[in-house]
Design a protein around this motif. Sequence first.
Motif, short mmCIF file in Angstrom:
data_model
loop_
_atom_site.label_atom_id
_atom_site.label_comp_id
_atom_site.label_asym_id
_atom_site.label_seq_id
_atom_site.Cartn_x
_atom_site.Cartn_y
_atom_site.Cartn_z
N UNK A 160 6.50 15.08 3.00
CA UNK A 160 5.81 14.45 4.13
C UNK A 160 5.75 12.79 3.80
N UNK A 161 5.62 12.75 2.50
CA UNK A 161 5.42 11.31 1.89
C UNK A 161 6.80 10.59 2.19
N UNK A 162 8.08 11.24 1.93
CA UNK A 162 9.23 10.89 1.81
C UNK A 162 9.50 10.24 3.42
N UNK A 163 9.26 11.29 4.30
CA UNK A 163 9.30 10.90 5.77
C UNK A 163 8.70 9.54 6.06
N UNK A 164 7.25 9.80 5.85
CA UNK A 164 6.37 8.37 6.15
C UNK A 164 6.79 7.20 5.53
N UNK A 165 7.60 7.15 4.19
CA UNK A 165 8.03 5.97 3.78
C UNK A 165 9.42 5.47 4.29
N UNK A 166 10.03 6.44 5.04
CA UNK A 166 11.48 6.15 5.44
C UNK A 166 12.46 6.36 4.56
N UNK A 167 12.42 7.29 3.37
CA UNK A 167 13.33 7.61 2.44
C UNK A 167 14.23 8.61 2.85
N UNK A 168 15.50 8.57 2.48
CA UNK A 168 16.55 9.62 3.03
C UNK A 168 16.41 10.88 2.09
N UNK A 169 15.91 10.42 0.77
CA UNK A 169 15.96 11.49 -0.26
C UNK A 169 14.69 11.44 -0.95
N UNK A 170 14.13 12.81 -0.98
CA UNK A 170 12.71 12.88 -1.69
C UNK A 170 12.83 12.45 -3.17
N UNK A 171 13.82 12.35 -3.66
CA UNK A 171 13.94 11.88 -5.04
C UNK A 171 13.49 10.39 -5.31
N UNK A 172 13.67 9.66 -4.35
CA UNK A 172 13.41 8.34 -4.22
C UNK A 172 11.86 8.06 -4.11
N UNK A 177 0.79 -1.43 -0.03
CA UNK A 177 -0.06 -0.07 0.04
C UNK A 177 0.96 1.20 -0.06
N UNK A 178 2.08 1.15 0.02
CA UNK A 178 3.23 2.19 -0.07
C UNK A 178 2.70 3.26 -1.24
N UNK A 179 2.59 2.85 -2.53
CA UNK A 179 2.31 3.69 -3.31
C UNK A 179 1.12 4.47 -3.12
N UNK A 180 0.02 3.94 -2.75
CA UNK A 180 -1.06 4.61 -2.61
C UNK A 180 -0.93 5.65 -1.49
N UNK A 181 -0.36 5.20 -0.49
CA UNK A 181 0.05 6.38 0.68
C UNK A 181 0.64 7.25 0.21
N UNK A 182 1.88 7.31 -0.68
CA UNK A 182 2.62 8.17 -1.11
C UNK A 182 1.96 9.18 -2.21
N UNK A 183 0.90 8.76 -2.95
CA UNK A 183 0.18 9.42 -3.78
C UNK A 183 -0.75 10.36 -3.17
N UNK A 184 -1.23 9.88 -1.95
CA UNK A 184 -2.49 10.66 -1.37
C UNK A 184 -1.82 11.90 -0.44
N UNK A 185 -0.53 11.61 -0.32
CA UNK A 185 0.02 12.67 0.42
C UNK A 185 0.43 13.86 -0.45
N UNK A 186 -0.10 14.95 -0.35
CA UNK A 186 0.30 16.18 -1.31
C UNK A 186 1.86 16.68 -1.38
N UNK A 187 2.28 16.75 -0.02
CA UNK A 187 3.68 17.18 0.32
C UNK A 187 4.58 15.97 0.21
N UNK A 188 5.50 16.24 -0.97
CA UNK A 188 6.50 15.31 -1.05
C UNK A 188 7.49 15.07 -0.03
#
Length: 64
Positions: free
Chosen positions: A36-48, A23-34
Amino acid sequence: MKAVSERKPELADRIAQFQFRDTRPKAAAEITDLADASLLLGHSKEGITERVYRRTKAIGKPSE
């Protein structure tokens, strides 16, 4: 499998067909702020997050 040993073939079949979905892609798509989405998914870079999980489509105009 417990459903097989208890002779419940319909339940055993339903269990065998079950699939876990990511469900990670859906969660990332529904969060408008990149960020915030990056933080939620645990990515060190927003580009990922942008490259892998943002799957937005272009919005077209309806035809007349």
